[in-house]
Design an enzyme around this catalytic site. Structure first.
Site, mmCIF file in Angstrom:
data_model
loop_
_atom_site.group_PDB
_atom_site.id
_atom_site.type_symbol
_atom_site.label_atom_id
_atom_site.label_comp_id
_atom_site.label_asym_id
_atom_site.label_seq_id
_atom_site.Cartn_x
_atom_site.Cartn_y
_atom_site.Cartn_z
ATOM 1 N N ARG A 97 0.830 -1.216 0.000
ATOM 2 C CA ARG A 97 0.000 0.000 0.000
ATOM 3 C C ARG A 97 0.861 1.261 0.000
ATOM 4 O O ARG A 97 0.530 2.255 0.648
ATOM 5 C CB ARG A 97 -0.943 0.019 1.208
ATOM 6 N N SER A 120 -10.939 -0.981 2.792
ATOM 7 C CA SER A 120 -10.238 -1.131 4.080
ATOM 8 C C SER A 120 -9.918 0.256 4.639
ATOM 9 O O SER A 120 -9.305 1.067 3.950
ATOM 10 C CB SER A 120 -8.916 -1.869 3.892
ATOM 11 N N GLU A 176 -5.595 3.747 5.972
ATOM 12 C CA GLU A 176 -5.180 3.374 4.609
ATOM 13 C C GLU A 176 -5.544 4.421 3.558
ATOM 14 O O GLU A 176 -4.716 4.794 2.733
ATOM 15 C CB GLU A 176 -5.765 2.001 4.248
HETATM 16 N N1 EPU Z 1 -10.874 -11.457 9.160
HETATM 17 C C1 EPU Z 1 -11.729 -11.740 10.182
HETATM 18 N N2 EPU Z 1 -12.758 -10.862 10.423
HETATM 19 C C2 EPU Z 1 -12.936 -9.752 9.679
HETATM 20 C C3 EPU Z 1 -12.052 -9.460 8.644
HETATM 21 C C4 EPU Z 1 -11.014 -10.338 8.388
HETATM 22 O O1 EPU Z 1 -11.589 -12.734 10.875
HETATM 23 O O2 EPU Z 1 -13.902 -9.020 9.975
HETATM 24 C C5 EPU Z 1 -9.789 -12.420 8.849
HETATM 25 C C6 EPU Z 1 -10.127 -13.196 7.568
HETATM 26 O O3 EPU Z 1 -10.872 -14.333 7.823
HETATM 27 C C7 EPU Z 1 -8.750 -13.534 7.049
HETATM 28 C C8 EPU Z 1 -7.897 -12.333 7.493
HETATM 29 O O4 EPU Z 1 -8.594 -11.714 8.582
HETATM 30 O O5 EPU Z 1 -8.240 -14.682 7.678
HETATM 31 C C9 EPU Z 1 -7.667 -11.331 6.376
HETATM 32 O O6 EPU Z 1 -8.919 -10.883 5.873
HETATM 33 P P1 EPU Z 1 -9.189 -10.626 4.310
HETATM 34 O O7 EPU Z 1 -8.718 -11.774 3.519
HETATM 35 O O8 EPU Z 1 -10.609 -10.212 4.151
HETATM 36 O O9 EPU Z 1 -8.207 -9.446 3.939
HETATM 37 P P2 EPU Z 1 -7.720 -8.146 4.723
HETATM 38 O O10 EPU Z 1 -6.319 -8.351 5.138
HETATM 39 O O11 EPU Z 1 -8.717 -7.754 5.757
HETATM 40 C C10 EPU Z 1 -6.706 -7.075 2.562
HETATM 41 C C11 EPU Z 1 -6.786 -5.785 1.795
HETATM 42 C C12 EPU Z 1 -8.070 -5.732 0.988
HETATM 43 C C13 EPU Z 1 -8.094 -6.917 0.034
HETATM 44 C C14 EPU Z 1 -7.995 -8.212 0.860
HETATM 45 C C15 EPU Z 1 -7.916 -9.450 -0.002
HETATM 46 C C16 EPU Z 1 -5.529 -4.197 3.136
HETATM 47 C C17 EPU Z 1 -5.588 -2.965 3.986
HETATM 48 N N3 EPU Z 1 -6.704 -4.664 2.708
HETATM 49 O O12 EPU Z 1 -7.759 -7.069 3.514
HETATM 50 O O13 EPU Z 1 -8.066 -4.536 0.225
HETATM 51 O O14 EPU Z 1 -9.279 -6.933 -0.735
HETATM 52 O O15 EPU Z 1 -6.792 -8.163 1.663
HETATM 53 O O16 EPU Z 1 -6.645 -9.583 -0.524
HETATM 54 O O17 EPU Z 1 -4.446 -4.695 2.871
HETATM 55 C C18 EPU Z 1 -8.727 -2.244 0.323
HETATM 56 O O18 EPU Z 1 -7.537 -1.951 0.326
HETATM 57 O O19 EPU Z 1 -9.626 -1.360 0.336
HETATM 58 C C19 EPU Z 1 -9.124 -3.646 0.306
HETATM 59 C C20 EPU Z 1 -10.385 -4.030 0.390
#
Ligand code: EPU
Length: 332
Positions: A157, A230, A325
């Site tokens: 990011r 995010s 972010e």
């Molecule tokens: N999780 C939970 N509860 C939640 C959210 C997440 O338990 O409410 C757990 C999920 O089950 C998973 C882990 O946390 O094991 C990561 O969650 P997720 O795969 O949804 O991804 P994230 O790390 O929360 C990042 C990006 C997203 C992108 C996803 C998928 C950032 C800041 N965000 O989210 O990007 O779509 O990975 O690769 O790095 C964005 O930047 O706006 C965005 C949506």
């Protein structure tokens, strides 16, 4: 004053003194006024912008550049795309042409110009793996410049455009795609979804459809529910810190990020029981705790208080500081 509230997906009140539309790279080269001493804001799709000050006394720049220029050499496709092209439309258009590489980045809102700024990434792929160069307007030099990938300082990011937030404006992005599929499906949820849809992990179209289904199930549609994706970055910590946290909090998802570890902020906020937690018109999304939503009545003060509460809770329990972010206009 121009009312630009509707051009941002978070729908916080936003008015600006001046708006300047830019239609092509040549138009910028020839007729860009000297804005060195004018406060500037670049507004593309408005899907990663948090407006905390309702009045902007400067000029809002709208890079509505729609360039789409492919060069095909063997199985490699070099594609120049204007900052004003919608990112998801680009992903769909390249897939339809049989030019592969962007499939994991389907359904990301916003315009192409924003993609290199925060090095957009999802489901195991970041823009930087397909970005060869970026054409920019440099407000300090008052000229158009090209930065190659190696000069862009891409990270999680992050890019040089985050490091110098006021210096450049993206005009176009040069991508390298391929006519040979090379899917990336390390992200477990993609494999599961492809299987559920009876697709193939080797077909880029099936990967895109899986990504779209996952996004639709977890992330609110910014056209329907005001949000900026995010709201926080996943904290990046030293491996020993991640190991200690993972031992102390079983189930905490951690991922390698260069030689550091990325810790799932959404999981932590979720574990704190904050899904659905609301202050005024802002709340934590029920399906993805990293996303904050506005019910339409939210004001900047509600958002400030919600962010403060989440940060305090995460700090108190996990000892980590959450960084915002999206781009901010005004203070949280
Ligand atoms: N999780 C939970 N509860 C939640 C959210 C997440 O338990 O409410 C757990 C999920 O089950 C998973 C882990 O946390 O094991 C990561 O969650 P997720 O795969 O949804 O991804 P994230 O790390 O929360 C990042 C990006 C997203 C992108 C996803 C998928 C950032 C800041 N965000 O989210 O990007 O779509 O990975 O690769 O790095 C964005 O930047 O706006 C965005 C949506």
């Amino acid at each position: 004053m121009f009312d630009l509230t509707g051009l941002t997906t978070l729908k916080l009140p936003f008015r600006a003194a001046q708006v300047l539309k830019l239609s092509s790279v040549d138009n910028v080269r020839v007729s860009m006024p000297d804005l060195r001493d004018t406060p500037r804001l670049i507004l593309g799709g408005g899907s990663n912008l948090v407006v905390l000050d309702p009045v902007f006394e400067g000029v809002v720049l709208r890079p509505e550049i729609k360039l789409f220029e492919p060069m095909i050499r063997g199985d490699e496709v070099i594609l120049d795309v204007g900052a004003g092209v919608h990112w998801h439309q680009l992903v769909m258009q390249t897939l339809a042409q049989g030019w592969y590489g962007l499939e994991n980045l389907a359904l990301i809102p916003g315009w192409v110009g924003a993609a290199p700024v925060q090095n957009i990434g999802a489901y195991g792929v970041e823009l930087e793996s397909h970005c060869v160069a970026v054409t920019l307007y440099d407000f300090e030099l008052s000229d158009v410049v090209i930065l190659r990938h190696s000069e862009m300082q891409f990270g999680y990011r992050h890019s040089i455009l985050k490091a110098y937030p006021n210096r450049f404006m993206v005009l176009s992005v040069r991508l390298r795609l391929s006519t040979v599929p090379n899917t990336r499906v390390e992200y477990g949820a993609i494999r599961d979804e492809i299987q559920r849809q009876s697709g193939s992990v080797e077909r880029p179209e099936d990967v895109a459809h899986a990504v779209m289904a996952i996004r639709r199930s977890k992330l609110p549609d910014p056209d329907v529910t005001p949000n900026v994706g995010s709201f926080f970055k996943n904290p990046v910590v030293r491996p020993e810190v991640a190991e200690r946290l993972a031992t102390q909090f079983p189930g905490l998802p951690v991922y390698a990020q260069d030689d550091q570890m990325k810790v799932a902020a959404g999981w932590m906020i979720d574990q704190l029981g904050l899904k659905g937690f609301a202050i005024g018109g802002f709340s934590v999304h029920q399906q993805q705790a990293l996303v904050l939503i506005n019910d339409g009545s939210g004001v900047a003060e509600d958002l400030r208080n919600l962010v403060k509460h989440i940060r305090q809770q995460v700090k108190a329990t996990y000892g980590l500081s959450l960084q915002v972010e999206p781009t901010q206009l005004g203070q949280l």
